[in-house]
Design a protein around this motif. Structure first.
Motif, PDB file in Angstrom:
ATOM      1  N   THR A 402      41.988  57.612  48.214  1.00 44.33           N
ATOM      2  CA  THR A 402      40.817  56.731  48.280  1.00 44.33           C
ATOM      3  C   THR A 402      39.755  57.176  47.283  1.00 44.33           C
ATOM      4  O   THR A 402      39.109  56.344  46.624  1.00 44.33           O
ATOM      5  N   LEU A 403      39.559  58.488  47.150  1.00 43.32           N
ATOM      6  CA  LEU A 403      38.610  59.004  46.154  1.00 43.32           C
ATOM      7  C   LEU A 403      39.056  58.640  44.739  1.00 43.32           C
ATOM      8  O   LEU A 403      38.227  58.288  43.886  1.00 43.32           O
ATOM      9  N   VAL A 404      40.361  58.711  44.493  1.00 41.51           N
ATOM     10  CA  VAL A 404      40.893  58.301  43.182  1.00 41.51           C
ATOM     11  C   VAL A 404      40.619  56.826  42.953  1.00 41.51           C
ATOM     12  O   VAL A 404      40.220  56.407  41.855  1.00 41.51           O
ATOM     13  N   SER A 405      40.815  56.007  43.984  1.00 36.61           N
ATOM     14  CA  SER A 405      40.549  54.573  43.832  1.00 36.61           C
ATOM     15  C   SER A 405      39.067  54.313  43.578  1.00 36.61           C
ATOM     16  O   SER A 405      38.705  53.377  42.853  1.00 36.61           O
ATOM     17  N   CYS A 406      38.195  55.139  44.166  1.00 37.74           N
ATOM     18  CA  CYS A 406      36.757  55.019  43.887  1.00 37.74           C
ATOM     19  C   CYS A 406      36.481  55.223  42.396  1.00 37.74           C
ATOM     20  O   CYS A 406      35.702  54.481  41.778  1.00 37.74           O
ATOM     21  N   VAL A 407      37.126  56.240  41.827  1.00 34.71           N
ATOM     22  CA  VAL A 407      36.939  56.551  40.402  1.00 34.71           C
ATOM     23  C   VAL A 407      37.435  55.392  39.533  1.00 34.71           C
ATOM     24  O   VAL A 407      36.791  55.022  38.545  1.00 34.71           O
ATOM     25  N   ILE A 408      38.568  54.809  39.910  1.00 31.81           N
ATOM     26  CA  ILE A 408      39.127  53.705  39.121  1.00 31.81           C
ATOM     27  C   ILE A 408      38.236  52.477  39.205  1.00 31.81           C
ATOM     28  O   ILE A 408      37.947  51.818  38.193  1.00 31.81           O
ATOM     29  N   TRP A 409      37.773  52.154  40.417  1.00 35.49           N
ATOM     30  CA  TRP A 409      36.982  50.943  40.609  1.00 35.49           C
ATOM     31  C   TRP A 409      35.560  51.068  40.055  1.00 35.49           C
ATOM     32  O   TRP A 409      34.953  50.059  39.688  1.00 35.49           O
ATOM     33  N   TYR A 410      35.012  52.291  40.014  1.00 35.99           N
ATOM     34  CA  TYR A 410      33.592  52.485  39.729  1.00 35.99           C
ATOM     35  C   TYR A 410      33.112  51.827  38.429  1.00 35.99           C
ATOM     36  O   TYR A 410      32.135  51.057  38.454  1.00 35.99           O
ATOM     37  N   PRO A 411      33.718  52.092  37.267  1.00 35.87           N
ATOM     38  CA  PRO A 411      33.166  51.501  36.035  1.00 35.87           C
ATOM     39  C   PRO A 411      33.222  49.981  36.022  1.00 35.87           C
ATOM     40  O   PRO A 411      32.319  49.328  35.475  1.00 35.87           O
ATOM     41  N   PHE A 412      34.251  49.416  36.646  1.00 36.52           N
ATOM     42  CA  PHE A 412      34.365  47.953  36.676  1.00 36.52           C
ATOM     43  C   PHE A 412      33.316  47.349  37.604  1.00 36.52           C
ATOM     44  O   PHE A 412      32.706  46.314  37.291  1.00 36.52           O
ATOM     45  N   PHE A 413      33.074  48.027  38.735  1.00 36.72           N
ATOM     46  CA  PHE A 413      32.041  47.532  39.637  1.00 36.72           C
ATOM     47  C   PHE A 413      30.655  47.673  39.013  1.00 36.72           C
ATOM     48  O   PHE A 413      29.816  46.767  39.130  1.00 36.72           O
ATOM     49  N   LYS A 414      30.371  48.801  38.349  1.00 41.94           N
ATOM     50  CA  LYS A 414      29.054  48.997  37.746  1.00 41.94           C
ATOM     51  C   LYS A 414      28.766  47.927  36.701  1.00 41.94           C
ATOM     52  O   LYS A 414      27.625  47.474  36.553  1.00 41.94           O
ATOM     53  N   SER A 415      29.799  47.524  35.980  1.00 37.67           N
ATOM     54  CA  SER A 415      29.623  46.453  34.999  1.00 37.67           C
ATOM     55  C   SER A 415      29.234  45.145  35.684  1.00 37.67           C
ATOM     56  O   SER A 415      28.304  44.450  35.254  1.00 37.67           O
ATOM     57  N   ALA A 416      29.937  44.822  36.770  1.00 37.22           N
ATOM     58  CA  ALA A 416      29.629  43.591  37.504  1.00 37.22           C
ATOM     59  C   ALA A 416      28.256  43.680  38.165  1.00 37.22           C
ATOM     60  O   ALA A 416      27.499  42.692  38.196  1.00 37.22           O
ATOM     61  N   ASP A 417      27.913  44.850  38.688  1.00 38.98           N
ATOM     62  CA  ASP A 417      26.625  45.036  39.343  1.00 38.98           C
ATOM     63  C   ASP A 417      25.478  44.900  38.338  1.00 38.98           C
ATOM     64  O   ASP A 417      24.431  44.294  38.636  1.00 38.98           O
ATOM     65  N   ALA A 418      25.671  45.449  37.140  1.00 39.37           N
ATOM     66  CA  ALA A 418      24.648  45.337  36.096  1.00 39.37           C
ATOM     67  C   ALA A 418      24.442  43.875  35.701  1.00 39.37           C
ATOM     68  O   ALA A 418      23.303  43.428  35.488  1.00 39.37           O
ATOM     69  N   GLN A 419      25.549  43.135  35.626  1.00 35.91           N
ATOM     70  CA  GLN A 419      25.451  41.700  35.295  1.00 35.91           C
ATOM     71  C   GLN A 419      24.697  40.951  36.383  1.00 35.91           C
ATOM     72  O   GLN A 419      23.835  40.110  36.103  1.00 35.91           O
ATOM     73  N   ALA A 420      25.014  41.266  37.651  1.00 33.23           N
ATOM     74  CA  ALA A 420      24.307  40.621  38.757  1.00 33.23           C
ATOM     75  C   ALA A 420      22.830  40.972  38.745  1.00 33.23           C
ATOM     76  O   ALA A 420      21.969  40.117  39.038  1.00 33.23           O
ATOM     77  N   LEU A 421      22.504  42.204  38.389  1.00 31.35           N
ATOM     78  CA  LEU A 421      21.117  42.645  38.325  1.00 31.35           C
ATOM     79  C   LEU A 421      20.352  41.882  37.248  1.00 31.35           C
ATOM     80  O   LEU A 421      19.203  41.457  37.458  1.00 31.35           O
ATOM     81  N   ARG A 422      21.003  41.676  36.094  1.00 31.91           N
ATOM     82  CA  ARG A 422      20.369  40.902  35.014  1.00 31.91           C
ATOM     83  C   ARG A 422      20.149  39.455  35.442  1.00 31.91           C
ATOM     84  O   ARG A 422      19.080  38.876  35.181  1.00 31.91           O
ATOM     85  N   GLU A 423      21.121  38.882  36.116  1.00 34.61           N
ATOM     86  CA  GLU A 423      20.994  37.488  36.568  1.00 34.61           C
ATOM     87  C   GLU A 423      19.873  37.353  37.591  1.00 34.61           C
ATOM     88  O   GLU A 423      19.128  36.362  37.572  1.00 34.61           O
ATOM     89  N   GLU A 424      19.734  38.332  38.468  1.00 33.93           N
ATOM     90  CA  GLU A 424      18.661  38.284  39.450  1.00 33.93           C
ATOM     91  C   GLU A 424      17.309  38.430  38.779  1.00 33.93           C
ATOM     92  O   GLU A 424      16.329  37.758  39.175  1.00 33.93           O
TER      93      GLU A 424
END
Length: 432
Positions: A402-424
């Motif tokens: 699960t920790l490994v999956s966190c590492v894999i998902w993290y950069p992709f989620f941060k990109s989406a989160d940054a986009q959502a933050l800009r849209e907001e």
């Protein structure tokens, strides 16, 4: 104007998705799936009693043996697991009558299927002439025959009833009595057919239909799905279907569940005896590749819950995080969405594969044992699930993966989160 699609997308949407949807909705597949799922309570009872009886601590084993508890626990386990063919044939026929729109026939249909199964299985006799049935023929060895007999009996029974070739009872007779007489003609026909089949298979090299089905169907299918390449292909297929909005697990599990049921008795008997689990490619290996749900999305919801900065994902994480702990991620797939979201395509596809390879590697080098493969436990949180499947080491592996999956998902989620933050931020400026 029609949207342009690349050749791969066109093939998946036009060819693969319809086939998968049709497979999942097929009445025969639904019959086997519903019949199997109805037995989860029996399976879990047997698994829990076997787990309690198999704790490898000598003082504990000596204690439960001395007071007779071990024998009781073994009896419950044997009654639930070593009669799986019996339970399965009734369950398949019971659910099959409902699926083919004759719920009034369901109970008697289950009894007719049980009768047919007992007609077909071989009997033996000891030196004193006492007849007996080999326990293996009633358990996992007979699960595939149970599938076939349950469906065959259902189709014959319904065909005869729909042609109105039944014993008629006058009005006012209780419904249960009426249904019993309705079953007379179909039951007689089915008994004759099964008796003829039994006689014919006595003339074959197998000697009985059960061994024939086991040799021709059950063993080869288990060999195909019971390997790393086969498992990887099925996981990949499930993820691709999920990405395009189709419940990929329904398709893949429709293939795998019948095989996993045949593994149960052997694996649990080995666990009780303290031996190596013989069938590694069981339900646990699939569940290790789906921590949090398809795509190993527990890592994603953890990242979202603790690191989201946008209001969108902060709010959404409060919904999906509790679901993810119990391996439910349909809200994530369809609500975030992960479906048709190319931002998350790479982690959605590769994370389950990496996790599966990690599990295989850990077992291969001896860092953890082969999991037992107890069915019906997939909603258990990580670590607890691993302990139930045979060892605390499996639970620790789930935490690490699960920790490994966190590492894999993290950069992709941060990109989406940054986009959502800009849209907001843009929306706030626009409203101002």
């Amino acid at each position: 104007m029609e949207e342009k699609r690349n050749p791969l997308t066109r093939f998946i949407e036009d060819k693969l998705v319809p086939v998968s949807t049709g497979f999942a909705q097929n009445a025969y597949v639904r019959c086997i799936g519903s019949g199997s799922q109805s037995l989860m309570a029996i399976i879990m009872i047997g698994a829990i009693f076997n787990l309690v009886n198999s704790i490898a601590w000598e003082p504990y084993q000596n204690f439960i043996t001395s007071i007779g508890v071990s024998a009781f626990l073994s009896t419950v386990y044997n009654a639930s697991m070593n009669f799986m063919g019996i339970f399965m044939v009734f369950s398949i026929a019971f659910n099959g009558a409902k699926i083919w729109n004759h719920p009034e026939l369901s109970f008697n249909n289950g009894l007719l299927a049980l009768m047919s199964y007992l007609i077909l299985i071989p009997y033996g006799a000891d030196e004193a002439g006492v007849s007996f049935v080999v326990l293996d023929y009633l358990g996992s060895h007979g699960v595939f025959l149970a599938f076939i007999v349950g469906i065959m009996v259902t189709k014959i029974n319904i065909a005869i009833v729909e042609k109105n070739i039944t014993v008629k009872m006058p009005e006012g007779v209780p419904e249960n009595v009426t249904q019993s007489f309705i079953a007379l003609v179909p039951g007689g026909v089915i008994a004759i057919i099964c008796g003829v089949l039994r006689g014919l298979f006595l003339l074959t090299p197998w000697g009985n239909i059960l061994d024939a089905v086991y040799s021709i169907l059950q063993t080869p299918l288990a060999n195909v799905t019971g390997s790393l390449p086969g498992f990887l292909i099925l996981i990949l297929l499930a993820q691709v279907l999920w990405f395009f909005g189709v419940h990929g697990s329904y398709t893949v599990l429709g293939i795998l569940y019948p095989i996993w049921f045949t593994y149960l008795a052997d694996n649990m008997a080995a666990a009780a005896a303290g031996q190596t689990i013989p069938h590694m490619w069981n339900v646990s290996m699939y569940d290790f590749a789906t921590n949090g749900g398809c795509g190993c999305t527990l890592g994603l919801v953890i990242m979202m819950f603790f690191f989201a900065k946008s209001k969108r994902y902060k709010t959404f994480s409060k919904i999906v995080f509790p679901c993810g702990i119990f391996n439910i991620n349909e809200p994530l797939v369809y609500g975030m969405p992960l479906m048709m979201n190319f931002t998350f395509l790479i982690p959605f596809i590769i994370t389950p594969i990496i996790t599966l390879l990690m599990a295989y590697g850990a077992i291969a080098v001896g860092l953890m044992p082969v999991p037992t493969g107890i069915l019906g436990m997939n909603t258990m949180p990580i670590f607890i699930y691993g302990v139930i499947q045979g060892s605390w080491k499996l639970g620790v592996f789930q935490i690490i993966s699960t920790l490994v999956s966190c590492v894999i998902w993290y950069p992709f989620f941060k990109s989406a989160d940054a986009q959502a933050l800009r849209e907001e931020a843009e929306a706030a400026v626009s409203e101002g």
